[in-house]
Enzyme design. Structure first.
Site, PDB file in Angstrom:
ATOM      1  CG  ASP A   1      16.384 -15.231  45.859  1.00 11.65           C
ATOM      2  OD1 ASP A   1      17.613 -15.492  45.985  1.00 11.65           O
ATOM      3  OD2 ASP A   1      15.519 -15.722  46.588  1.00 11.65           O
TER       4      ASP A   1
ATOM      5  CG  ASP B   1      12.559 -21.506  44.568  1.00 16.60           C
ATOM      6  OD1 ASP B   1      11.820 -20.535  44.296  1.00 16.60           O
ATOM      7  OD2 ASP B   1      12.991 -21.700  45.712  1.00 16.60           O
TER       8      ASP B   1
END
Ligand SMILES: [Zn+2]
Length: 433
Positions: free
Chosen positions: A98, A266
Site C-alpha cells: 500500500d 491488518d
C-alpha cells in the site's frame, strides 16, 4: 479471515543474551536478525503489508523507515526473498503493498503517481496492490445526506474532493494493471466519512472492476461504526466482492465482519501494545497483563537525561535496577516463593524512574499469574520471565511477537479480541529502544 501484519522492520537479534544483556560481536543485522515469521514454528499471520512510505522513508518522525541499502535490496530481490519468506515452513505468506497514506494525510495530493506505485508493486512482486489513496480521517455520518449539498450538513468540499481523487486514481490504477497484464491483484480503496459515502465509493470501485476492496480511514473507528459501514456496503456489494479492513485497532466482532464479506484485515495493535500501551502489554487467550517496567539506567533515554541533570544518582539507580533483575530471576526460577520482596524491589526502583505511578498491584497480578509459564510459544519458552519485562527493544519486540502469535491463536479459535485488547494503541509504529 486473513490477518496481515504491517511491516515496520521489526526484527529481533537471536544472539542477544538476556542475562548478560549483550549480543554477538559478529552479528550482521540484515543477515542474522529474525522477523516474526522466522521465530515461530507455527503460523502467526497470513501475510505482510508493506507500505511504500516506509520503504521510501517519507514518513514523519517516529515512523519506521528503510535505509537506502534496505530499499535497494527490496527492489532488487523482491519481497519474498527480502523477507526470507520463500518456501516458508508455515506455507504461503501473502504480500500486500500500500502507499502508507497516513504519512501524507496533510498534503494536498498523494506524493506518488499511479505509475510509480505500480512500478513499486511490480518490481517487488507483491501478490496484492492497494490503489493510490488519500485518507479521509473524519467520520461524520450526518454528512452522508446528499440532500444537503451546500448546507452545513453536507461533507466539506475538500473531503468530497479527496474521495473523488481516490476513486479517479483507483480507475487509472486498475486500467493500467489490466493493460500491463501484471501479476499483482489490484485492491481498490474506499474512503468515506459515513456508511453511505463508503458504500458509494465501494459501488464505484466495483463498477471499475475491482473485486477486492479495502476500506481506508477506519483506523480510529469504533466497532459499531465499522459495522454500520459494512451494513450499508452490504446492500450494494456483489457476492464475489471481498473486503479488507485497512489498519483496524479494535479487533472485536470479527465474526460479524466476516458475515459482511470481510476476508482480511491488518493490524499492528497486538505488536504495538507490547510497548505502546500503558497497561495491556502481554496478551493471553483471554486477557492482557501489564508488563513489568525495569528500564535500563544506561539505555533509557528519559532516565539517562535525569541522571545527566543530577536529578537521579546513577549508582543508586543502577543498584535498584540490578536488585529488580535479580529478584525477578530468582522468583521465576522458583527460588523465591514470596512475591513481596520482588514487589518491594520494583517499587523502590519505580520511585526513582517514575515517581508519579505506583504499579505494584498490576505487577502483583502478572507475576502471581506468571502467564509466560503456560504459553507454548517460542518466545516465552526461550525468554521465561524476560518476556514480561518492559525493558529494551529485544524484550519489548519479542513480547510484541508473542502477542501477534497469541492473537492468531485467538483468531483460529474464533475468539477475536477480548474487551481489554485492541482499544488503546494508536500511536506511531516505532518501539522505544
Ligand atoms: Zn508466548
Amino acid at each position: 479471515m486473513n490477518y496481515f501484519l504491517p511491516d515496520s522492520q521489526d526484527l529481533v537479534d537471536p544472539s542477544f543474551d538476556f542475562t548478560k544483556e549483550n549480543r554477538s560481536a559478529d552479528r550482521v543485522r540484515h543477515r542474522d536478525d529474525r522477523y516474526a515469521h522466522e521465530v515461530f514454528a507455527t503460523r502467526a499471520f497470513d501475510g505482510v503489508l508493506v507500505s511504500k512510505a516506509i520503504v521510501d522513508g517519507t514518513g514523519g518522525a517516529g515512523q519506521a523507515r528503510y535505509t537506502q541499502a534496505q530499499r535497494r535490496r527490496l527492489l532488487r530481490e523482491g519481497v519474498r526473498t527480502f523477507f526470507r519468506a520463500d518456501l516458508h515452513r508455515w506455507g504461503p505468506l501473502a504480500f500486500m503493498g500500500d502507499c502508507g497514506a497516513f504519512t501524507y494525510i496533510k498534503a494536498e495530493t498523494p506524493p506518488y503517481t499511479v505509475d510509480e506505485v505500480i512500478e513499486f508493486y511490480d518490481r517487488c512482486g507483491f501478490d496484492y496492490g492497494i490503489s493510490v489513496d488519500h485518507v479521509i480521517r473524519e467520520f461524520r455520518p450526518q454528512w452522508d445526506s446528499d440532500l444537503c449539498v451546500g448546507s452545513e450538513h453536507a461533507a466539506p468540499a475538500s473531503l468530497r474532493a479527496r474521495q473523488q481523487l481516490t476513486l479517479d486514481l483507483a480507475g487509472e490504477f486498475f486500467a493500467k494493471i489490466q493493460r500491463g497484464r501484471l501479476r499483482v491483484v489490484p485492491v481498490g480503496i474506499a474512503q468515506g466519512w459515513g456508511p453511505r459515502s463508503y458504500a458509494h465509493a465501494t459501488a464505484v470501485l466495483q463498477k471499475i472492476g475491482y473485486r477486492y476492496i479495502a476500506l481506508g480511514g477506519v483506523v480510529a473507528l469504533k466497532t459499531p461504526d465499522i459495522l454500520r459501514c459494512l451494513a450499508e456496503i452490504h446492500a450494494i456489494r456483489r457476492p464475489d466482492t471481498r473486503l479488507h479492513l485497512l489498519g483496524v485497532t479494535r479487533l472485536t466482532q470479527l465474526a460479524a465482519f466476516a458475515a459482511y464479506g470481510v476476508v482480511s484485515f491488518d493490524s499492528t495493535s497486538p505488536l504495538r501494545q507490547a510497548f505502546m500501551d500503558d497497561r495491556n502489554n502481554y496478551h493471553t487467550l483471554d486477557r492482557a497483563y501489564s508488563a513489568v517496567r525495569v528500564p535500563q539506567v544506561d539505555g533509557n533515554f528519559r532516565l539517562a537525561a535525569r541522571v545527566r541533570s543530577g536529578e537521579v544518582d546513577q549508582d543508586v539507580a543502577r543498584a535498584a535496577e540490578r536488585r529488580c533483575l535479580r529478584a525477578l530471576a530468582e522468583y521465576d526460577a522458583g527460588a523465591r516463593r514470596r512475591l513481596a520482596p520482588v514487589l518491594d524491589a520494583l517499587r523502590a526502583y519505580e520511585r526513582i524512574h517514575d515517581g508519579r505511578t505506583d504499579r505494584t498491584e498490576v505487577y502483583r497480578e502478572v507475576l502471581e499469574a506468571a502467564p509466560w509459564k503456560r504459553c507454548p510459544c517460542e518466545v516465552c519458552k526461550q525468554l521465561g520471565h524476560h518476556v514480561v519485562l518492559f525493558r529494551g527493544a529485544e524484550r519489548n519486540r519479542r513480547r510484541g511477537f508473542h502477542n501477534v502469535w497469541t492473537f492468531y491463536q485467538r483468531l483460529a479459535r474464533g475468539l477475536a479480541a477480548g474487551p481489554q485488547v485492541g482499544d488503546d494503541a494508536r500511536a506511531p509504529a516505532r518501539p522505544p529502544s
